[in-house]
Design an enzyme around this catalytic site. Structure first.
Site: not given
Length: 792
Positions: A9, A82, A84, A86, A322, A324, A369
């Site tokens: 990203e 990432d 997740d 998203e 990470y 989140r 996670h």
């Protein structure tokens, strides 16, 4: 030609990965999402299984083109966004766009996911890729569709029923409800009086203490004991609730004790305090707000930088895992590294026998996670100072200490509880003194969790009592009562709001910051002294939603919908039935509200008061500048007044007595503007003269530039004070610090300033930029006096 193309990203993440993967890999950044729903009605089509229409985000089109060009010359595509929902959705959108452009023919496509950006983690992920998870993609698309449908149907309704420019969101609306309801609780709170009775005592000195010039002895330490039983009954918080009662009890106990208290019982025990779990997204945001003063957005921005890679002298490397996540788990390898570090740095006795395991207290937590931790425990916070930004150093220090402390031994405290009575045989009145001492700090030497407002630590935790022996007397110094009042629930801070959202299961780790920023951007709430206050518009929007869309701002409903999204992500249910179950009753409610609810039902609140002009009912209404009181027959009657203004004040003549406009000699009127009341010319807009009702403060120091007026203390729109010439706008001279009518000894400028800084303290300085005169100042700070109207 690179054999493999890796897409991430951000450019920072791309730079770090390039260093780890070598020359056979080209790493490019998509700069976030590459496409989104078309910004108009019909982007989500409920009639065709909620089909979604996308378009490329214009600002990222050039980055998408660069990825397309690089893919033409590559053998395979690695999607490394990432780990997740998203991130999965971004990878899927990239895959779909490349497929539509026929760039994937004969090329392998891999999805790689890693939770820390270190050489070993990245290389392992690339060596063990997986397929795109359509379940994660569907969960993210379902969330996006729900948010779109709510926004595109509720927002126009708000425009019609309240005013233009408003919006409502599926998750932000319950958060707004939390803030508004807390404000209502505070406004309706009635403080209750209560009293505590405490005895102040000290051990009776031994004869050995009466030696000449004795050294300070613990036996002379004064301590306090709280009355916990009176006349044989255990006291509750409100048992003593007024001064006469407290004074009567005080007199009775003083008489009964006769200057001494009997130590009836001494209870000693040991208490253990356990460390907090390593950070989740929520707890990181809370602690950064409490300890560093960071907003949620600032915390996530800095955490993203630490995750993607920071160069502190050895090339870019990801410093934390990470960010989140709602998991409190740590990998076995990470726990081993932490335990080895603790043994080396703090001693073997600080390492517990077995590794600590934690269980998340958050509602609907997903444990897939890891918790947020340093990727390399041996990179100490002290090693980063001066090599990374201040914010990065502060946040890394917080993450490192929390992770290390989570795997350390508990803290041990020796506690003592002493019961005292007024005599050896009488037990109907009982005082209790509590104390404790930290005997083994354990994890406390590294880190202690912060607390929200209204959740202070127990006072007794750090209270030391003198040596006291059961069956002995102590001297009673006095018995005193203290008055207290119950306090309302605390106003939400960013930390406590995030905590409440997590506890109710509203939103997910990646959404907390955006929820708060949306509420602030829409001006539904204000952040004053780091505390949330709902605006008038926010209160009206919340009233509309809670009255007409009760189910959709209900905390349990929102949490259950989040559960459904989680179940879609895990593949347990399909996303279309979830969307349909939400949409069908929702759209019917929107249509019903649009047809049956009038604007006045939402924006007006009836008052039991008649208009003094026309004798019709008054109501509280919503205007451009907030709520006010106005006549219900408007525009036939134009009577209005401010909410805080009394009826009598609103009927006073607007004419300022015995005063005329100095510019045009017209009458001066009392007026009300955006910032409150002021005096203005009645000939406005032909004459723009105005003056403040509050007299400006005059320093009585002559302006050094025009030499005709004095310098006046004024307040800027940012809330700071400055000192400007009273002849403004003809003279625009201004300084930022209190002026002294003493010339500069170096350049002879007519005035000097009293400047206070943390670094240098109070100094007398010259305001001229070309002069460096500065000496310590020990005189009085210049005072001001009310100025004449002509100066203001």
């Amino acid at each position: 030609m690179s054999k493999h193309l890796v897409v991430v990203e951000s450019p920072a993440k791309a730079k770090t990965l390039k260093k780890y993967l070598g020359k056979d890999f080209e790493v490019l950044a998509s700069y976030g999402h590459v496409r989104d729903l078309v910004p108009k009605e019909g982007a989500v089509d409920p009639e065709h299984d909620f089909a979604m229409r996308y378009q490329v985000i214009e600002k990222n089109a050039k980055h998408l083109e660069a990825i397309s060009n690089a893919l033409r010359d590559s053998d395979s595509l690695y999607l490394a966004t990432d780990p997740d929902r998203e991130g999965e959705a971004i990878s899927w959108h990239l895959f779909e766009l490349m497929r539509e452009r026929h760039l994937l023919d004969g090329k392998a496509v891999h999805r790689v996911a890693f939770h820390e950006i270190t050489r070993s983690a990245v290389q392992y992920a690339v060596a063990h890729p997986r397929d795109l998870s359509i379940d994660l993609v569907n969960a993210q698309q379902a969330r996006r569709a729900l948010d779109y449908l709510v926004g595109f149907k509720l927002s126009p309704l708000l425009w019609k029923k309240i005013r233009r420019g408003l919006s409502a969101g599926r998750v932000q609306s319950p958060a707004l409800r939390m803030i508004v309801e807390r404000e209502k609780d505070i406004e309706s709170f009635v403080a209750q009086e209560y009293w505590t009775i405490e005895a102040k005592a000290q051990p009776i000195p031994n004869k050995s203490d009466n030696q000449p010039n004795p050294s300070p002895s613990p036996s002379k330490q004064v301590f306090q004991a709280k009355l916990v039983q009176y006349q044989g009954e255990k006291l509750s918080q409100f048992s003593v609730n007024n001064q006469p009662q407290a004074e009567a009890i005080q007199a009775e106990l003083t008489q009964a004790a006769q200057g001494r208290l009997w130590i009836q019982k001494v209870t000693k025990s040991q208490r253990k305090r356990q460390p907090a779990a390593p950070f989740t997204t929520s707890t990181l945001q809370q602690e950064a707000a409490r300890k560093l003063g960071f907003s949620t957005q600032r915390t996530m921005r800095v955490a993203q930088q630490l995750y993607e890679g920071v160069d502190f002298g050895e090339g870019a490397v990801g410093l934390i895992t990470y960010m989140r996540t709602d998991s409190v788990n740590l990998s076995g390898e990470a726990i081993q590294d932490l335990r080895a570090l603790i043994a080396e740095k703090y001693g073997e006795d600080c390492v517990p026998e077995s590794p600590r395991a934690f269980k998340s207290r958050a509602k609907n937590a997903q444990e897939a996670h890891e918790a947020i931790r340093p990727t390399m425990a041996r990179v100490l916070p002290s090693q980063l100072k001066g090599k990374v930004t201040t914010d990065q150093a502060k946040l890394y220090d917080l993450v490192w200490k929390r992770a290390v402390a989570s795997q350390m031994i508990h803290a041990t405290m020796d506690t003592v509880a002493v019961d005292l009575t007024c005599s050896e045989t009488q037990t109907e009145h009982r005082f209790r003194a509590n104390g404790s001492v930290l005997v083994s700090p354990g994890f406390v030497q590294v880190y202690q969790e912060g607390l929200d407002e209204g959740a202070e630590r127990q006072e007794d935790e750090e209270k030391l009592l003198p040596p006291l022996t059961e069956g002995k007397w102590v001297d009673l110094l006095n018995v005193a009562g203290s008055q207290h009042f119950t306090e309302p629930p605390p106003i939400y801070t960013e930390a406590s709001l995030v905590k409440a959202l997590e506890e109710y299961g509203i939103g997910r780790p990646s959404t907390y910051a955006s929820i708060i920023s949306t509420l602030l951007q829409r001006e539904y709430v204000l952040l004053e002294s780091r505390r949330f206050r709902p605006t008038d518009v926010g209160k009206i929007v919340n009233k509309f939603l809670t009255e007409y869309f009760t189910q959709y701002v209900d905390y349990d409903f929102t949490a259950k919908l989040e559960d459904s999204l989680d179940n879609i992500a895990s593949g347990e249910i399909e996303h279309v039935p979830v969307l349909r179950a939400f949409w069908e009753p929702f759209i019917q409610l929107v249509k019903s509200t649009e047809e049956n609810v009038q604007r006045k039902d939402v924006t007006q609140e009836a008052l039991d008061e008649l208009c003094p002009k026309c004798n019709n009912p008054l109501s509280i209404r919503l205007g451009r500048r907030g709520r006010f009181i106005g006549c219900t027959t408007y525009p036939d009657c134009d009577y209005t007044r401010n909410l805080e203004e009394k009826r009598e004040e609103s009927l006073q003549s607007p004419v300022v007595p015995d005063k005329r406009c100095p510019k045009c000699d017209s009458e001066l009127h009392f007026k009300r503007g955006k910032y409150g009341k002021f005096i203005g010319c009645s000939s406005y807009p032909n004459c723009d003269y105005m003056e403040s009702l509050k007299k400006a403060e005059d320093t009585q120091v002559t302006c050094p530039e025009c030499r005709q007026h004095t310098l006046i203390k004024r307040k800027s729109r940012f809330g700071t004070f400055f000192y400007a010439c009273g002849g403004y706008p003809n003279c625009k001279y201004a300084v930022n610090h209190p002026p002294l009518a003493e010339p500069c000894p170096q350049c002879h400028w007519p005035i000097t300033l009293v400047k206070t800084t943390k670094r240098k303290g109070v100094e007398r300085v010259c305001p001229q930029k070309t002069c460096d005169f500065a000496i310590p100042y020990q005189g009085p700070i210049p005072q001001t006096v009310p100025s004449s109207p002509s100066s203001s």
